[in-house]
Write an enzyme that holds these catalytic residues in place. Sequence first.
Site, PDB file in Angstrom:
ATOM      1  N   ARG A  39       7.494   2.536   4.106  1.00 43.05           N
ATOM      2  CA  ARG A  39       8.196   3.792   3.836  1.00 43.05           C
ATOM      3  C   ARG A  39       9.708   3.660   4.009  1.00 43.05           C
ATOM      4  O   ARG A  39      10.470   4.363   3.348  1.00 43.05           O
ATOM      5  CB  ARG A  39       7.654   4.898   4.746  1.00 43.05           C
ATOM      6  CG  ARG A  39       8.092   4.816   6.190  1.00 43.05           C
ATOM      7  CD  ARG A  39       7.532   5.949   7.042  1.00 43.05           C
ATOM      8  NE  ARG A  39       6.122   5.757   7.315  1.00 43.05           N
ATOM      9  CZ  ARG A  39       5.165   6.517   6.797  1.00 43.05           C
ATOM     10  NH1 ARG A  39       5.488   7.510   6.003  1.00 43.05           N
ATOM     11  NH2 ARG A  39       3.902   6.287   7.078  1.00 43.05           N
ATOM     12  N   LYS A  46       0.814  -1.212   0.000  1.00 45.90           N
ATOM     13  CA  LYS A  46       0.000   0.000   0.000  1.00 45.90           C
ATOM     14  C   LYS A  46       0.848   1.263   0.000  1.00 45.90           C
ATOM     15  O   LYS A  46       0.401   2.324  -0.436  1.00 45.90           O
ATOM     16  CB  LYS A  46      -0.916   0.025   1.226  1.00 45.90           C
ATOM     17  CG  LYS A  46      -0.184  -0.097   2.567  1.00 45.90           C
ATOM     18  CD  LYS A  46      -1.171  -0.179   3.706  1.00 45.90           C
ATOM     19  CE  LYS A  46      -0.497  -0.532   5.022  1.00 45.90           C
ATOM     20  NZ  LYS A  46      -0.042  -1.942   5.031  1.00 45.90           N
ATOM     21  N   GLU A  71       6.657  -5.737   8.343  1.00 42.78           N
ATOM     22  CA  GLU A  71       5.941  -5.171   7.204  1.00 42.78           C
ATOM     23  C   GLU A  71       6.390  -3.733   6.913  1.00 42.78           C
ATOM     24  O   GLU A  71       5.585  -2.803   6.946  1.00 42.78           O
ATOM     25  CB  GLU A  71       4.437  -5.204   7.474  1.00 42.78           C
ATOM     26  CG  GLU A  71       3.896  -6.601   7.760  1.00 42.78           C
ATOM     27  CD  GLU A  71       2.542  -6.573   8.463  1.00 42.78           C
ATOM     28  OE1 GLU A  71       1.992  -5.461   8.649  1.00 42.78           O
ATOM     29  OE2 GLU A  71       2.044  -7.651   8.840  1.00 42.78           O
ATOM     30  N   GLY A 109       6.094   0.704  10.736  1.00 44.35           N
ATOM     31  CA  GLY A 109       6.371   1.857  11.585  1.00 44.35           C
ATOM     32  C   GLY A 109       7.774   2.407  11.439  1.00 44.35           C
ATOM     33  O   GLY A 109       8.131   3.382  12.103  1.00 44.35           O
ATOM     34  N   HIS A 146       1.281  -3.649  15.389  1.00 43.20           N
ATOM     35  CA  HIS A 146       1.806  -2.512  14.623  1.00 43.20           C
ATOM     36  C   HIS A 146       1.945  -1.340  15.594  1.00 43.20           C
ATOM     37  O   HIS A 146       0.982  -0.955  16.244  1.00 43.20           O
ATOM     38  CB  HIS A 146       0.865  -2.144  13.466  1.00 43.20           C
ATOM     39  CG  HIS A 146       1.519  -1.338  12.389  1.00 43.20           C
ATOM     40  ND1 HIS A 146       2.073  -0.086  12.620  1.00 43.20           N
ATOM     41  CD2 HIS A 146       1.699  -1.593  11.066  1.00 43.20           C
ATOM     42  CE1 HIS A 146       2.570   0.385  11.483  1.00 43.20           C
ATOM     43  NE2 HIS A 146       2.365  -0.513  10.531  1.00 43.20           N
TER      44      HIS A 146
END
Length: 427
Positions: A273, A64, A270, A233, A193
């Site tokens: 960014r 995403k 995961e 994160g 998360h």
Amino acid sequence: MEDSDIQIVDVRGSHTDYIKQQVNQQTKLGVDDPLAIYDIDEVVERYRKWYKLLPRVELFYALKCNNDKNIVDILVTLGSSFDCASKGEIQQILELGVDPSRIIYANPIKQNTHLTYAKQHNVDLMTFDSEEELIKIKLLHGSARLLLRFRPTQKYEAHYDLGQKFGCNFNEARDLLISAKEIGLEIIGVSFHVGSDCLSTEAFSSSIKEARKIFDIGLQVGCAMKILDIGGGYRGRDVESPTIEENADIINQCLEEYFPETEGVKIIAEPGRYLVTSAASIAAHIIGRKLVYNKDRTNIEHVMYYINEGKYGSFCRLVAINDEFEMSPVTQQDDTRRYNSTVWGPTCAGSDCLTSEISLPLMEVGECLQIPYTGAYTFSRSTNFNSMPRPKFFYFCSRDIWCHVVEMRTQLSHQIMMNAENLRNVF
């Protein structure tokens, strides 16, 4: 990926070098739309750094964040696994030849038809956080392997607190694990998360410690606990704190303490960014300018610039989180004076303002501004409101890195052919 999509350079250049080259070419063609450059070297180097710093943690790239076809293809070639949240994302990855075992359907709340699609294509690793989701999974994908997603009890600062939307609390965990067991679903681990773009390493330490407690509850109720998913994160700029090195230090320490390697638990994460933020930069043309003078009209007090990319395009996330908005002229300015400036996007929306307080030199209509760190949650969330053109993408890669990618792609193709041959022999 077509090789022609990537411009191979003998010596890696800066983002400014790449942008200047491409702006010059576009100008010759009479094109003045915004453009974006991707630095493939950056993606490859950050992927390598992840496994150097976190050798125990398998990387499942959060699609995403940026689902650009060339970037994803590079990650497939490197051997990445993927975090998908919908039928469309799962389909994109499967069509690239990725084995379903390298996908986690990491959306705790899944649409019925998307869940059915996952079952039809053997994507069986997924998360859940409620009784209702368990019932849905039992009806539509009873062979799924599940990770219980919990909401960390201790909260830490992050740009987006995902705990408001997803995750059970600690006191609900036992009942959910028992319920899953009673209806015949397979629970194999836990997931959490810490929040998107998390600002604290302590978020990982406290969450891993809490995950251990829920893991043990699962073992007590008879679940075969095998996987710990430490989520996302991770920050995308090396200058931001905590850096990936700081996060890795605390994660490795906590894994050694609470999930020692001898226990055999598989650790996954995961990141999104982290891999792509610094890989892209955008060049936007100044399409309008207004000078605001003092009362005597002797000095410029403020400059308003209008550029052809904005809040409703690629910069929606950057503006939404009030991130420090960086921009600079693509070409060096002879005049060193700076002016307090406002930068507007191109649409007719009065809210399409990127920043109202930035110091810039006096620039002319037609010149370009460069905006770095635009690889994450920008293009994947952009719109073409007012039918404004989206940036055209250009990809650059140094020859050394490209040769490495091509070699890995050859190895991957050979492995796929061998697997296919083995299947033919079986049947």
